[in-house]
Design a protein around this motif. Structure first.
Motif, PDB file in Angstrom:
ATOM      1  N   GLY A  12      97.683  54.058  33.915  1.00 59.07           N
ATOM      2  CA  GLY A  12      99.125  54.279  33.802  1.00 59.07           C
ATOM      3  C   GLY A  12      99.798  53.206  32.966  1.00 59.07           C
ATOM      4  N   VAL A  13     100.905  53.589  32.344  1.00 58.19           N
ATOM      5  CA  VAL A  13     101.600  52.727  31.386  1.00 58.19           C
ATOM      6  C   VAL A  13     102.095  51.430  32.028  1.00 58.19           C
ATOM      7  N   ASP A  14     102.588  51.545  33.282  1.00 56.43           N
ATOM      8  CA  ASP A  14     103.171  50.366  33.934  1.00 56.43           C
ATOM      9  C   ASP A  14     102.187  49.214  34.068  1.00 56.43           C
ATOM     10  N   ARG A  15     100.901  49.555  34.247  1.00 50.78           N
ATOM     11  CA  ARG A  15      99.899  48.508  34.462  1.00 50.78           C
ATOM     12  C   ARG A  15      99.705  47.658  33.205  1.00 50.78           C
ATOM     13  N   TYR A  16     100.120  48.186  32.051  1.00 47.97           N
ATOM     14  CA  TYR A  16     100.046  47.407  30.816  1.00 47.97           C
ATOM     15  C   TYR A  16     101.371  46.693  30.568  1.00 47.97           C
ATOM     16  N   LEU A  17     102.478  47.460  30.753  1.00 50.46           N
ATOM     17  CA  LEU A  17     103.797  46.882  30.474  1.00 50.46           C
ATOM     18  C   LEU A  17     104.088  45.683  31.369  1.00 50.46           C
ATOM     19  N   GLU A  18     103.665  45.757  32.638  1.00 45.60           N
ATOM     20  CA  GLU A  18     104.008  44.683  33.575  1.00 45.60           C
ATOM     21  C   GLU A  18     103.349  43.360  33.185  1.00 45.60           C
ATOM     22  N   LEU A  19     102.301  43.448  32.359  1.00 45.50           N
ATOM     23  CA  LEU A  19     101.644  42.210  31.943  1.00 45.50           C
ATOM     24  C   LEU A  19     102.472  41.491  30.876  1.00 45.50           C
ATOM     25  N   ILE A  20     103.324  42.251  30.189  1.00 46.89           N
ATOM     26  CA  ILE A  20     104.246  41.619  29.237  1.00 46.89           C
ATOM     27  C   ILE A  20     105.413  41.016  30.015  1.00 46.89           C
ATOM     28  N   HIS A  21     106.045  41.841  30.877  1.00 49.02           N
ATOM     29  CA  HIS A  21     107.069  41.338  31.788  1.00 49.02           C
ATOM     30  C   HIS A  21     107.150  42.276  32.988  1.00 49.02           C
ATOM     31  N   PRO A  22     107.215  41.713  34.202  1.00 45.91           N
ATOM     32  CA  PRO A  22     107.186  42.583  35.389  1.00 45.91           C
ATOM     33  C   PRO A  22     108.367  43.554  35.486  1.00 45.91           C
ATOM     34  N   MET A  23     109.444  43.312  34.730  1.00 42.21           N
ATOM     35  CA  MET A  23     110.590  44.224  34.812  1.00 42.21           C
ATOM     36  C   MET A  23     110.520  45.335  33.765  1.00 42.21           C
ATOM     37  N   LEU A  24     109.443  45.394  32.966  1.00 38.44           N
ATOM     38  CA  LEU A  24     109.349  46.409  31.917  1.00 38.44           C
ATOM     39  C   LEU A  24     108.831  47.754  32.418  1.00 38.44           C
ATOM     40  N   THR A  25     108.490  47.848  33.694  1.00 31.83           N
ATOM     41  CA  THR A  25     107.874  49.080  34.198  1.00 31.83           C
ATOM     42  C   THR A  25     108.775  50.290  33.982  1.00 31.83           C
ATOM     43  N   VAL A  26     108.150  51.426  33.633  1.00 32.46           N
ATOM     44  CA  VAL A  26     108.938  52.641  33.430  1.00 32.46           C
ATOM     45  C   VAL A  26     108.897  53.568  34.638  1.00 32.46           C
ATOM     46  N   ARG A  27     107.838  53.515  35.430  1.00 35.94           N
ATOM     47  CA  ARG A  27     107.752  54.400  36.593  1.00 35.94           C
ATOM     48  C   ARG A  27     108.046  53.648  37.888  1.00 35.94           C
ATOM     49  N   GLU A  28     107.496  52.458  37.999  1.00 35.36           N
ATOM     50  CA  GLU A  28     107.640  51.723  39.244  1.00 35.36           C
ATOM     51  C   GLU A  28     109.019  51.081  39.319  1.00 35.36           C
ATOM     52  N   LEU A  29     109.621  51.150  40.502  1.00 38.41           N
ATOM     53  CA  LEU A  29     110.941  50.579  40.694  1.00 38.41           C
ATOM     54  C   LEU A  29     110.801  49.131  41.152  1.00 38.41           C
ATOM     55  N   ARG A  30     111.470  48.252  40.451  1.00 36.07           N
ATOM     56  CA  ARG A  30     111.465  46.840  40.818  1.00 36.07           C
ATOM     57  C   ARG A  30     112.869  46.271  40.659  1.00 36.07           C
ATOM     58  N   GLY A  31     113.079  45.087  41.145  1.00 34.67           N
ATOM     59  CA  GLY A  31     114.388  44.466  40.990  1.00 34.67           C
ATOM     60  C   GLY A  31     114.238  42.974  40.748  1.00 34.67           C
ATOM     61  N   GLU A  32     115.084  42.453  39.844  1.00 36.45           N
ATOM     62  CA  GLU A  32     115.043  41.026  39.556  1.00 36.45           C
ATOM     63  C   GLU A  32     116.219  40.353  40.257  1.00 36.45           C
ATOM     64  N   VAL A  33     115.933  39.260  40.920  1.00 33.73           N
ATOM     65  CA  VAL A  33     116.992  38.487  41.556  1.00 33.73           C
ATOM     66  C   VAL A  33     117.761  37.758  40.466  1.00 33.73           C
ATOM     67  N   THR A  34     119.067  38.015  40.392  1.00 31.33           N
ATOM     68  CA  THR A  34     119.849  37.360  39.327  1.00 31.33           C
ATOM     69  C   THR A  34     120.670  36.194  39.860  1.00 31.33           C
ATOM     70  N   SER A  35     121.022  36.222  41.152  1.00 35.04           N
ATOM     71  CA  SER A  35     121.640  35.022  41.708  1.00 35.04           C
ATOM     72  C   SER A  35     121.375  34.941  43.204  1.00 35.04           C
ATOM     73  N   VAL A  36     121.445  33.730  43.718  1.00 36.27           N
ATOM     74  CA  VAL A  36     121.084  33.456  45.106  1.00 36.27           C
ATOM     75  C   VAL A  36     122.186  32.613  45.738  1.00 36.27           C
ATOM     76  N   HIS A  37     122.744  33.082  46.872  1.00 34.12           N
ATOM     77  CA  HIS A  37     123.765  32.303  47.578  1.00 34.12           C
ATOM     78  C   HIS A  37     123.359  32.151  49.026  1.00 34.12           C
ATOM     79  N   ARG A  38     123.567  30.964  49.544  1.00 36.53           N
ATOM     80  CA  ARG A  38     123.300  30.749  50.963  1.00 36.53           C
ATOM     81  C   ARG A  38     124.640  30.471  51.643  1.00 36.53           C
ATOM     82  N   THR A  39     125.205  31.518  52.300  1.00 39.74           N
ATOM     83  CA  THR A  39     126.567  31.364  52.823  1.00 39.74           C
ATOM     84  C   THR A  39     126.587  30.867  54.261  1.00 39.74           C
TER      85      THR A  39
END
Lengths: 376, 352
Positions: free
Chosen positions: B17-44
């Motif tokens: 599958g395509v994702d297994r190649y794309l993720e090696l470039i960057h884990p957020m490049l996947t086209v089928r698999e859903l992922r999320g990148e943490v963009t900010s972190v707050h400890r309230t």
């Protein structure tokens, strides 16, 4: 041929052998973690990179060095994919990571043999009934005579030819193995029962063939034929390599086979004993071990088929020490020595045993608790 | 066009599958698999962490009150837990999760300690039935306790974005003021709608555990409202009991977020459990099928272990199982069941 005199183990000794190996396994399992995950992902990364490089270089296949480099990269990629990654992942060695991408139920490898079919005949049949004549279908794969216990008939005169063909077309051989043709012929299994297996073969076969022999060659346009030849060569290199490694796992001289009677009601210790005596290792450096999928540690693999293969070289000294402690042989040798021994056997068993001046039929040396052991 | 192109790429990338190649470039490049990148972190608060997450293109958004399955790799093992986004459903392109580090919570403690911008998490599409009706009720009472705040906070924020004109009250239970996540934001958002109850400290609008008095003080109009509740088991039980006594249980909508202890009488366990695909059979111990599968050395995919995320859904090929939550029996062959909340009744075979 010599009949190896094997040590007689008492029930207590079998039990303590079983406990020692269970403990060893548990220690490895308790230690699994990020290092194992990183290792397999590193191998995956190298494999995928080589694959992309290999396929890319074939676009310049008109330039011979690019073709040779491309085919080399693709061959290594297919070998890593099938052996250190595919075989081991599909054994469930990485299921503990709960990562769908490297899970034994989800993974499929870059060969025409569908994972689902292979896992049944390999993980279940071969690894459970290792080297039990009549039960382990990997003894000769239903087409070769690899043990004196298989009764000779004139068909086996072709043993070296069949072995050569199996080597050249190994991925197709592995695929067709799951048809269990010999059981169809004997009537143990009906043709209709093979429907699901056949469907999976057809689907996987079409996809793989399309990829290697139509799509990638077509993408390279005028290089269609050189790319096709390159892909075919890479598949051939992988076939020859995989065949050679795998045949060194159970067929070198000294490896034991067993009968159904003597393995009925085995204890855990006796099961381990059969796995150790029914397998052979190959010596070599770290790179060789990785390229063999660590099947160069066939003994460790057969004791613990579900622990990550990178652990086999680590535990090998301990397994060897256990063998010594119980006076059991630990069959190992260089690649060329083991391979020569396998090819000698293929040729020798093509002819009836009487030709070599021995009575036909299985020679038996009584060992242990009345066990009949044969050593080739 | 995109699908044709993707199908062609998949044919080239078979069997991985395509994702297994794309993720090696960057884990957020996947086209089928859903992922999320943490963009900010707050400890309230001292034990919560709030993560802003940007999902990959496959993300279909969520409805306030729903949850997502979040996966992280901890010491080599992928751990999956369910969390409800706390943000409004109307903010595109990102959402927030507020995670409370529970003492025994492997994933929550790990996220609390290790989450940083750039971390990539595994995600599922949003799931769950705990949502407001599309036709918004005139009166809405939101009740939460502890980290159960997230789905109802999402509802509050969603209503606020919609400029909701009805009556809404948000009744939240915490040990002390310091334990209320995002308190300042809450006050900015809806100071007049907010009723804070502290169980271990004074200074709140209410004090102690939920009872009928709390209910009447916070929302005297509760009998005409729809109530949405998410919190720890004690609060859930308290609210359910009061609503039952007052005869308004049909107006109460709930989401359990902490597992209720599952107890099964092992004494009446009979038969054998067969895991067909793994060729293993073991006597029925009376535990859930997930636990029995694990005891048999299998590692089935699973998530919440409380019957809400459906990660461990498998086909039961033969036999009868009981849902431990409600006693419901599944007797049909080839029925999909959740391993984590099903116990075998006699012989059972699972496609696992």
């Amino acid at each position: 041929m010599t009949v190896t005199k094997l040590p007689k183990l008492s029930k207590a000794q079998f039990d303590s052998l079983g406990r020692e190996l269970d403990d060893l396994r548990q220690r490895v399992i308790d230690d699994l973690g990020e290092a194992d995950r990183k290792y397999i992902y590193d191998v995956v990364k190298v494999q995928r990179t080589l694959e992309v490089m290999g396929r890319g270089l074939l676009f310049a296949g008109f330039f011979p060095p690019a073709w040779v480099l491309g085919v080399t990269a693709l061959s290594v990629s297919k070998i890593l994919d099938n052996m250190e990654i595919g075989h081991n992942v599909m054994h469930g060695q990485y299921d503990w990571m709960r990562d769908p991408a490297l899970n034994s139920k989800m993974f499929d490898w870059d060969t025409v043999a569908p994972a689902e079919n292979w896992k049944h005949s390999h993980n279940y049949i071969h690894h459970t009934y290792t080297n039990i004549l009549g039960k382990d279908r990997d003894i000769g794969y239903g087409i070769l005579r690899m043990d004196e216990g298989q009764k000779w008939n004139p068909y086996y005169l072709g043993n070296p030819v069949y072995a050569f063909l199996l080597m050249a077309f190994f991925q197709w051989g592995v695929m067709l193995h799951d048809m269990e043709t010999e059981r169809l012929i004997s009537g143990e299994k009906k043709w209709s029962e093979t429907k699901a297996v056949r469907q999976r073969m057809w689907q996987k076969g079409v996809k793989q063939t399309l990829k290697d022999y139509v799509l990638f060659p077509a993408l390279t346009g005028p290089m269609f034929l050189t790319t096709l030849a390159g892909n075919a060569t890479a598949n051939l290199v992988r076939n020859v390599w995989a065949f050679s490694i795998i045949f060194c796992g159970h067929f070198p001289s000294g490896v034991q086979t067993f009968t159904e009677e003597e393995t009925a009601n085995e204890s855990r210790g006796e099961w381990y004993y059969r796995q150790m005596l029914g397998s052979a290792n190959i010596t070599g450096g770290p790179l060789f071990h990785i390229m063999s999928g660590n099947l160069s540690h066939q003994i460790e693999h057969h004791l613990f088929p579900d622990i990550p293969a990178r652990r086999y070289p680590q535990i090998a000294p301990e397994v060897r020490a256990i063998c010594e402690k119980y006076g059991l042989p630990y069959n190992t040798g260089g690649f060329s020595k083991q391979l020569a021994s396998v090819f000698t056997k293929i040729v020798r068993l093509a002819l009836p045993d009487s030709f070599w001046g021995r009575p036909s039929g299985p020679p038996a040396g009584t060992v242990g608790k009345g066990r009949a052991m044969r050593a080739a | 066009m995109l699908t044709t192109g993707l199908r062609f790429l998949e044919a080239l990338a078979t069997p991985h599958g395509v994702d297994r190649y794309l993720e090696l470039i960057h884990p957020m490049l996947t086209v089928r698999e859903l992922r999320g990148e943490v963009t900010s972190v707050h400890r309230t608060t001292r034990d919560t962490v709030t993560l802003t997450i940007r999902p990959t293109r496959r993300w279909q958004g969520f409805t306030a009150g729903q949850f997502v399955r979040v996966s992280v790799d901890i010491d080599g093992v992928r751990r999956t837990r369910c969390y409800s986004p706390a943000t409004s459903q109307h903010r595109d392109g990102h959402f927030e999760l507020t995670v409370k580090a529970h003492e025994s919570g492997l994933v929550s403690r790990w996220l609390h300690a290790n989450a940083r911008p750039g971390l990539v998490l595994g995600l599922s599409q949003a799931e769950g039935e705990f949502t407001l009706p599309a036709d918004r009720p005139d009166k809405i009472l939101l009740i939460s306790g502890g980290s159960g705040i997230t789905p109802v906070l999402s509802m509050l924020r969603t209503l606020s974005d919609e400029d909701y004109q009805g009556t809404v009250t948000f009744l939240h239970y915490a040990y002390t003021e310091a334990d209320v996540p995002c308190l300042e934001q809450l006050r900015d958002l809806a100071a007049d709608k907010l009723v804070l109850a502290y169980t271990d400290a004074a200074g709140g609008d209410l004090e102690g555990f939920f009872d009928e008095t709390h209910l009447r003080k916070a929302a005297p109009w509760f009998a005409e409202a729809q109530t949405y509740l998410c919190g720890p088991p004690g609060l859930m039980k308290g609210v359910r009991d009061v609503f039952a006594d007052l005869g308004v249980s049909d107006r109460l909508h709930t989401e359990d977020f902490a597992p209720t202890p599952i107890t099964v009488d092992a004494a009446d366990a009979t038969g054998d459990v067969t895991f067909a695909r793994s060729h293993r059979t073991a006597p029925n111990s009376g535990a859930t099928l997930l636990e029995q599968a694990e005891a048999a050395g299998l590692k089935p995919e699973h998530g919440c272990r409380m019957g809400i995320c459906f990660s461990c859904t498998r086909v039961k090929t033969e036999g009868c199982v009981r849902d431990v939550r409600n006693g419901a029996l599944s007797t049909d062959p080839d029925d999909e069941i959740q391993l984590c909340v099903s116990v075998p009744v006699g012989d059972v075979a699972i496609d696992l």
